[in-house]
Each structure stands twice: as structure tokens, then as C-alpha cells.
Enzyme design. Structure first.
Site, PDB file in Angstrom:
ATOM      1  N   SER A   1       0.857  -1.188   0.000  1.00 52.97           N
ATOM      2  CA  SER A   1       0.000   0.000   0.000  1.00 52.97           C
ATOM      3  C   SER A   1       0.892   1.237   0.000  1.00 52.97           C
ATOM      4  O   SER A   1       2.025   1.189   0.498  1.00 52.97           O
ATOM      5  CB  SER A   1      -0.843  -0.027   1.263  1.00 52.97           C
ATOM      6  OG  SER A   1      -1.366   1.249   1.517  1.00 52.97           O
ATOM      7  N   SER A   2       0.347   2.354  -0.497  1.00 50.28           N
ATOM      8  CA  SER A   2       1.143   3.597  -0.485  1.00 50.28           C
ATOM      9  C   SER A   2       1.369   4.107   0.938  1.00 50.28           C
ATOM     10  O   SER A   2       2.230   4.958   1.160  1.00 50.28           O
ATOM     11  CB  SER A   2       0.457   4.674  -1.324  1.00 50.28           C
ATOM     12  OG  SER A   2      -0.853   4.905  -0.868  1.00 50.28           O
ATOM     13  N   CYS A   3       0.619   3.575   1.927  1.00 53.82           N
ATOM     14  CA  CYS A   3       0.815   4.071   3.301  1.00 53.82           C
ATOM     15  C   CYS A   3       2.060   3.486   3.965  1.00 53.82           C
ATOM     16  O   CYS A   3       2.388   3.845   5.081  1.00 53.82           O
ATOM     17  CB  CYS A   3      -0.415   3.813   4.156  1.00 53.82           C
ATOM     18  SG  CYS A   3      -0.640   2.095   4.561  1.00 53.82           S
TER      19      CYS A   3
ATOM     20  N   TYR B   1      -0.975  -1.010  10.151  1.00 51.32           N
ATOM     21  CA  TYR B   1      -1.121  -1.644   8.828  1.00 51.32           C
ATOM     22  C   TYR B   1       0.180  -1.476   8.029  1.00 51.32           C
ATOM     23  O   TYR B   1       0.648  -2.421   7.381  1.00 51.32           O
ATOM     24  CB  TYR B   1      -2.294  -0.969   8.116  1.00 51.32           C
ATOM     25  CG  TYR B   1      -2.581  -1.487   6.729  1.00 51.32           C
ATOM     26  CD1 TYR B   1      -3.128  -2.749   6.537  1.00 51.32           C
ATOM     27  CD2 TYR B   1      -2.330  -0.693   5.610  1.00 51.32           C
ATOM     28  CE1 TYR B   1      -3.414  -3.211   5.262  1.00 51.32           C
ATOM     29  CE2 TYR B   1      -2.620  -1.142   4.333  1.00 51.32           C
ATOM     30  CZ  TYR B   1      -3.157  -2.403   4.165  1.00 51.32           C
ATOM     31  OH  TYR B   1      -3.439  -2.856   2.905  1.00 51.32           O
TER      32      TYR B   1
ATOM     33  N   LYS C   1       2.599  -4.332   6.389  1.00 57.65           N
ATOM     34  CA  LYS C   1       2.863  -4.406   4.951  1.00 57.65           C
ATOM     35  C   LYS C   1       4.364  -4.279   4.654  1.00 57.65           C
ATOM     36  O   LYS C   1       4.878  -4.917   3.724  1.00 57.65           O
ATOM     37  CB  LYS C   1       2.060  -3.324   4.211  1.00 57.65           C
ATOM     38  CG  LYS C   1       0.581  -3.660   4.140  1.00 57.65           C
ATOM     39  CD  LYS C   1       0.372  -4.887   3.241  1.00 57.65           C
ATOM     40  CE  LYS C   1      -1.010  -5.456   3.263  1.00 57.65           C
ATOM     41  NZ  LYS C   1      -1.166  -6.656   2.440  1.00 57.65           N
TER      42      LYS C   1
ATOM     43  N   HIS D   1     -13.156   3.167   3.015  1.00 59.27           N
ATOM     44  CA  HIS D   1     -12.304   4.251   2.537  1.00 59.27           C
ATOM     45  C   HIS D   1     -13.192   5.396   2.041  1.00 59.27           C
ATOM     46  O   HIS D   1     -14.409   5.259   1.961  1.00 59.27           O
ATOM     47  CB  HIS D   1     -11.397   3.743   1.404  1.00 59.27           C
ATOM     48  CG  HIS D   1     -10.331   2.822   1.896  1.00 59.27           C
ATOM     49  ND1 HIS D   1     -10.448   1.458   1.821  1.00 59.27           N
ATOM     50  CD2 HIS D   1      -9.134   3.063   2.476  1.00 59.27           C
ATOM     51  CE1 HIS D   1      -9.363   0.907   2.332  1.00 59.27           C
ATOM     52  NE2 HIS D   1      -8.546   1.860   2.741  1.00 59.27           N
TER      53      HIS D   1
HETATM   54  O1  GFB Z   1      -9.771   6.727   2.355  1.00 57.37           O
HETATM   55  P1  GFB Z   1      -9.362   7.046   3.739  1.00 57.37           P
HETATM   56  O2  GFB Z   1     -10.141   6.451   4.836  1.00 57.37           O
HETATM   57  O3  GFB Z   1      -7.871   6.641   3.954  1.00 57.37           O
HETATM   58  O4  GFB Z   1      -9.434   8.657   3.923  1.00 57.37           O
HETATM   59  P2  GFB Z   1      -6.381   7.244   3.958  1.00 57.37           P
HETATM   60  C1  GFB Z   1      -8.882   9.561   3.009  1.00 57.37           C
HETATM   61  C2  GFB Z   1      -9.200  10.992   3.415  1.00 57.37           C
HETATM   62  O5  GFB Z   1     -10.603  11.219   3.228  1.00 57.37           O
HETATM   63  C3  GFB Z   1      -8.885  11.333   4.869  1.00 57.37           C
HETATM   64  C4  GFB Z   1     -11.126  11.859   4.383  1.00 57.37           C
HETATM   65  O6  GFB Z   1      -8.344  12.646   4.942  1.00 57.37           O
HETATM   66  C5  GFB Z   1     -10.271  11.294   5.522  1.00 57.37           C
HETATM   67  O7  GFB Z   1     -10.372  12.123   6.676  1.00 57.37           O
HETATM   68  N1  GFB Z   1     -12.570  11.590   4.500  1.00 57.37           N
HETATM   69  C6  GFB Z   1     -13.556  12.533   4.396  1.00 57.37           C
HETATM   70  C7  GFB Z   1     -13.162  10.402   4.748  1.00 57.37           C
HETATM   71  N2  GFB Z   1     -14.747  11.982   4.623  1.00 57.37           N
HETATM   72  C8  GFB Z   1     -14.547  10.641   4.829  1.00 57.37           C
HETATM   73  C9  GFB Z   1     -15.428   9.557   5.109  1.00 57.37           C
HETATM   74  O8  GFB Z   1     -16.648   9.696   5.218  1.00 57.37           O
HETATM   75  N3  GFB Z   1     -14.841   8.323   5.245  1.00 57.37           N
HETATM   76  C10 GFB Z   1     -13.483   8.139   5.127  1.00 57.37           C
HETATM   77  N4  GFB Z   1     -12.987   6.892   5.253  1.00 57.37           N
HETATM   78  N5  GFB Z   1     -12.632   9.166   4.890  1.00 57.37           N
HETATM   79  C11 GFB Z   1      -5.906   4.757   4.377  1.00 57.37           C
HETATM   80  C12 GFB Z   1      -5.080   3.976   5.355  1.00 57.37           C
HETATM   81  O9  GFB Z   1      -5.615   6.078   4.624  1.00 57.37           O
HETATM   82  O10 GFB Z   1      -5.569   4.497   3.038  1.00 57.37           O
HETATM   83  C13 GFB Z   1      -4.902   2.575   4.968  1.00 57.37           C
HETATM   84  O11 GFB Z   1      -5.644   4.140   6.637  1.00 57.37           O
HETATM   85  C14 GFB Z   1      -4.645   2.360   3.499  1.00 57.37           C
HETATM   86  O12 GFB Z   1      -3.858   2.057   5.703  1.00 57.37           O
HETATM   87  C15 GFB Z   1      -5.554   3.187   2.640  1.00 57.37           C
HETATM   88  O13 GFB Z   1      -3.319   2.646   3.190  1.00 57.37           O
HETATM   89  C16 GFB Z   1      -5.221   3.095   1.167  1.00 57.37           C
HETATM   90  O14 GFB Z   1      -5.936   7.507   2.554  1.00 57.37           O
HETATM   91  O15 GFB Z   1      -6.226   8.410   4.877  1.00 57.37           O
END
Ligand code: GFB
Length: 311
Positions: free
Chosen positions: A108-110, A137, A141, A180
Site C-alpha cells: 500500500s502507499s501508506c 497496517y 505491509k 475508505h
Molecule cells: O480513504 P481514507 O479512509 O484513507 O481517507 P487514507 C482519506 C481521506 O478522506 C482522509 C477523508 O483525509 C479522511 O479524513 N474523508 C472525508 C473520509 N470523509 C470521509 C469519510 O466519510 N470516510 C473516510 N474513510 N474518509 C488509508 C489507510 O488512509 O488508506 C490505509 O488508513 C490504506 O492504511 C488506505 O493505506 C489506502 O488515505 O487516509
């Protein structure tokens, strides 16, 4: 891979595994091996060993993983660290013991440092501190990448590792607590349109930038690399451009027909400010993403509406 090679797709019911199965089917690969979690728990080394010993797969796509969005990652650290470590360890070890020809692992990119120079090159790995919301995570990874490289170095096993950027597409998880951002926003906007709600609440500030890759593009890259890449060096898989969460929300608002207001809940985390991948290694190998973001999200929205109706 021959079209009759026995190919194990671990995690075939997930977003990535199901896309890899679709891509292999479309490419005429007819000998796929799949098992549900209920049939074989891959975090149990003995169960993985028994499966490989009976079925003797020749190629393995390791798409089984414990995954989730920013909140699930930060609130369930044991699940994300322990389960992923166990799955990687048992599958790689069984693959080596049973003479698998090649394993493809998904990272993953994280895995990259929170403040890595952008776009992020593969050599940024382990060059700085991680983003705290997903360090559990990320550590799992990173251990998976290193374990694959270790099997290559010590035993000569072919094991390659791909680092996809944020993924979305049909088959995604639309649960608002664990998903996500793309599926979460599709659902929130859709439900707001249905109920006539005047506003939708997003997490964080809307200013973080993210890059999004359609899972069918990832699956295509995975099959491409399985066939033409054998180095243990990791490869980024992305589209090469990103946008802010606010811009993403505006796009999803247009697609779903939501005309109300956006509100931002600052009690929820933003996560890393930006994680745009440098995809020059993959481009030099001859692969490029094809599905534009707007088209991919529109198609995912259609999938969501069909499957929502079907329950
Ligand atoms: O997709 P996401 O949960 O993962 O969130 P990450 C991306 C951005 O969207 C963050 C915002 O800045 C969230 O605060 N966001 C806004 C929301 N509204 C929402 C919402 O309703 N739901 C969610 N989920 N986000 C993950 C990692 O990080 O990316 C994992 O935690 C993994 O490890 C994955 O690598 C690809 O991009 O922040």
C-alpha cells in the site's frame, strides 16, 4: 503463466482479489484456485500449509488482507497488524515449501513516510516516520515486503511486491465506519439525495490530497507484472495525479446529483497530507492506468446502486 497454470487468488472475495479474478478470467486463465475465509483461514499457518500441500498452486496472488479506511486503521490496531503479519507469513512460507513458481504480494502507499518527498519514489521506503493513523497496517505491509525479499534472497523464491495507491471500484466496502473515502462519499451523497438531506458531513478538513486508482487497473497491472517482472524491488502502482478530498467530494456530488452543502467534521483525522506515487518505474516497464477517475467513480456508483437494491 500458462493459461492452464494453477493460480491461487488469495482473498478472491475482496475488492482486489475479485478484480484479479475478473482480469484472469478475461485473459483466458482457466485454472483458478479460490477459497473463502470460512473454508481456509490463511492466518492459520497449518491451514495454509494443508491447502498448498493438497492443491499445489503454481502462482499466487496474495490479495488476502485486513484492510479499511482511516478510522478502522486507527481504532483496530491489533487486527491490522497481527492478522496481516500472520497471513503474509503463512502464505509465503507455504508457497516456498511447496515450490510455487512466483508470488505477487500487495502492499500500500501508506508504507511510505508521512512526509516523503512527492511524488513518492520506491526508494523512500524506511526513510522516515510513518503516518500514525495507519502505522499498524503499514508496519505489517513493510514486514510483508521484507519477508518476500528475504525468501528471494535466502531461498531464491520469486516473490514480487506492488504498492498500489488508494483503490476504489466495484465490490468495495460501503460501511461508513470502516470504508475508505470513495465508497463512504458515494453512500453519504446517495443517501442524502434519497432523503432530501440539506448537507453531507465529511471527515477532517477536506484539504488532504489523495490519488485514486480503479481496482480493474490495479488488477491489470498485477497480471502484467506477474508475467513480466521478477525483481524483488517494489513497484508503485498509481495514476500519477491526485486531488484534494474537497475536489473529490465535489466530483462525487456531481455524479450522484447532490446539490446541498458540505460540512467538515474536524474531530475526525485527516491522515497524511499527501501521498502521490511516482509511477516512473512501472511506466518504464510499459504499463499505464487507463480508467479516468470520473468515469471509474460513475461506474462504481452504478454498481453500488444495483447491489444496494439487490440487498
Ligand atoms: O480513504 P481514507 O479512509 O484513507 O481517507 P487514507 C482519506 C481521506 O478522506 C482522509 C477523508 O483525509 C479522511 O479524513 N474523508 C472525508 C473520509 N470523509 C470521509 C469519510 O466519510 N470516510 C473516510 N474513510 N474518509 C488509508 C489507510 O488512509 O488508506 C490505509 O488508513 C490504506 O492504511 C488506505 O493505506 C489506502 O488515505 O487516509
Amino acid at each position: 503463466m500458462e493459461q492452464t497454470s494453477k493460480i491461487f487468488v488469495a482473498g478472491h472475495r475482496g475488492l482486489v482479489g475479485s478484480a484479479i479474478c475478473r482480469r484472469l478470467d478475461a485473459g483466458g486463465f482457466s485454472n483458478l484456485l479460490v477459497r473463502t475465509h470460512g473454508e481456509v483461514d490463511l492466518s492459520d499457518a497449518r491451514a495454509a500449509e494443508a491447502l498448498f500441500s493438497t492443491e499445489k498452486p503454481e502462482y499466487v496472488f496474495l490479495a488476502a488482507a485486513r484492510v479499511g479506511g482511516i478510522l478502522a486503521n486507527s481504532s483496530r490496531p491489533v487486527d491490522f497488524l497481527r492478522d496481516n503479519l500472520l497471513m503474509e507469513t503463512s502464505v509465503l512460507d507455504a508457497a516456498w515449501r511447496h515450490g510455487v513458481k512466483k508470488v505477487l504480494c500487495l502492499g500500500s502507499s501508506c508504507i511510505y513516510p508521512k512526509f516523503a518527498p512527492q511524488p513518492i519514489r520506491e526508494d523512500s521506503l524506511l526513510s522516515g516516520p510513518l503516518e500514525p493513523t495507519n502505522e499498524w497496517y503499514a508496519i505489517a505491509k513493510i514486514a510483508g515486503i521484507k519477508l518476500a525479499q528475504a525468501y528471494h534472497r535466502q531461498y531464491g523464491m520469486e516473490a514480487i511486491s506492488l504498492m498500489p495507491t488508494n483503490l476504489y471500484g466495484p465490490g468495495d466496502n460501503f460501511d461508513l465506519q470502516t470504508s475508505h473515502v470513495v465508497p463512504a462519499l458515494l453512500r453519504k451523497f446517495h443517501e442524502a439525495v434519497e432523503s432530501g438531506a440539506p448537507e453531507v458531513t465529511l471527515w477532517g478538513s477536506g484539504s488532504p490530497r489523495r490519488e485514486f486508482l480503479h481496482v480493474d487497473d490495479l488488477a491489470d497491472a498485477a497480471v502484467f507484472l506477474m508475467e513480466c517482472y521478477s525483481s524483488p524491488e517494489i513497484v508503485n502502482v498509481g495514476v500519477g495525479e491526485d486531488l484534494t478530498i474537497l475536489e473529490l467530494a465535489e466530483m462525487i456530488g456531481e455524479i450522484t446529483g447532490f446539490r446541498g452543502k458540505l460540512r467538515f467534521d474536524s474531530s475526525k483525522p485527516d491522515g497524511t497530507p499527501r501521498k502521490l506515487l511516482d509511477v516512473s518505474r512501472l511506466t518504464a516497464l510499459g504499463w499505464k492506468a487507463r480508467i479516468p477517475l470520473r468515469e471509474g467513480i460513475r461506474q462504481t456508483y452504478e454498481w453500488y446502486k444495483r447491489n444496494r437494491r439487490a440487498g
